[in-house]
Design a protein around this motif. Structure first.
Motif: not given
Length: 382
Positions: A73-96
């Protein structure tokens, strides 16, 4: 997805952290081909993450994020009981490198009922149970097999049942209450059961001098009460009794308690109820034996032994001994301060430089010779 940061070597963790970026709005509400929506529940840190990935890169990110799953679905976290948006982060380096949205769980909800929900389960659901020893309950619920892995993240003891009365079979026969926990796809209704009143039956002669297949000899040292117990168990039941008896160990002889310094038979008792019922022989320790020497035993240790030490503040001593690393856990039960030394003079290093005496304590495998050192004389400057 955040959990992968906490399982990397320090150098990789640093590079990933330095490369992290933060955004003020979600990145990944919708995914555009060739990317698809993926999600992961990080129970340890209380987040669910959503990201857009090409399917061809799934295997790479899966290495770092074991719970990574393609979403349906397009809302998997809400479907699993995590409905509240917290933040957006970019993790990693290079291809990861990856950008993800983090979501928080809904406030916990508990709904109580007056009658059992889960006496029997109808397909496609099956009966599951879990023993919560810390809170003294056993829970029964009905789940689809396909959802087992998800609830197992939050309930490590969750097990598929082989009867309709698993809690009663395990010694929890008394119905307590029915509760509904969670939110969305993480919502679950379960029946809680209490244990039977403790039952102890005493016998006059040992039950467990030897064990017959399919059972094997197991033992446990209960230092708090000064006993060692021997019993016969099937190997397949070990994990269950280990929950309640952390020191339970498979024996490598027929006389493990005597080998560990508990040679005197005390009594035979039957504890528990149902599948948690067990009969065991209890043994008392030998009278304490102390043998004194006139010179140190343990200035240096030869392989396979290593130097260990312990400070006994109550009696004003520091002790040094030579032990095999494999025996450390056993002596640690009786000597909580026992520590592997990083020098040949740990007591002097800790302010106990004066040799006092050498003593041998214990019996059998619990016998140990150690050097005792006194603290330096107090010095006062006026």
């Amino acid at each position: 997805l955040r959990s992968c940061l906490f399982n990397k070597p320090p150098a990789m963790r640093l590079s990933v952290t330095l490369a992290a970026g933060f955004a003020a709005a979600p990145c990944c509400k919708q995914c555009t081909q060739p990317q698809n929506k993926y999600h992961s529940v990080d129970a340890k840190h209380g987040h669910c993450g959503e990201t857009c990935l090409e399917d061809s890169k799934y295997s790479l990110y899966r290495i770092f994020e074991a719970n990574l799953t393609k979403s349906n679905s397009t809302t998997p976290c809400a479907d699993f009981g995590f409905p509240a948006y917290d933040s957006t982060e970019t993790h990693g380096f290079g291809p990861v490198k990856d950008t993800l949205d983090l979501y928080d769980p809904a406030p916990p909800t508990v709904k109580k009922e007056d009658s059992p929900c889960c006496k029997s389960c109808s397909a496609p659901q099956n009966k599951y149970h879990s023993v919560d020893a810390a809170h003294g309950h056993c829970g029964e619920t009905c789940l689809k097999d396909s959802n087992f892995w998800l609830f197992k993240i939050f309930e490590p003891n969750l097990t598929k049942s082989d009867s309709d009365t698993p809690c009663a079979d395990l010694g929890f026969p008394t119905y307590d209450s029915t509760e509904t926990h969670g939110f969305g796809k993480l919502s679950d209704t379960l029946d809680l059961y209490d244990p039977a009143p403790p039952a102890v039956k005493k016998e006059d002669s040992p039950c467990c001098k030897s064990c017959s297949a399919p059972q094997n000899k197991y033992h446990s040292v209960d230092a708090a009460h000064g006993h060692c117990g021997e019993t016969c168990l099937k190997d397949s039941n070990f994990w269950l009794f280990k929950i309640f008896e952390p020191n339970l160990t498979k024996s490598d002889s027929d006389t493990p308690c005597a080998d560990l310094g508990f040679p005197t038979y005390d009594s035979t008792e039957t504890h528990g109820f149902g599948k948690l019922s067990d009969t065991l022989d209890l043994y008392d320790p030998a009278p304490p034996a102390v043998k004194k020497e006139d010179s140190p035993c343990c200035k240096a240790c030869s392989a396979p032994q290593n130097k260990y030490h312990s400070v006994d503040a109550a009696h004003g001593h520091c002790g040094e001994t030579c032990l095999k690393d494999s025996n450390f856990w056993l002596f640690k039960i009786f000597e909580p301060n026992l520590t592997k030394s990083d020098s040949d003079t740990p007591c002097a290093d800790l302010g106990f430089p004066t040799y006092d005496s050498t003593e041998t304590h214990g019996f059998g495998k619990l016998s140990d010779t150690l050097d005792l050192y006194d603290p330096a004389s107090s010095a006062m400057l006026v």
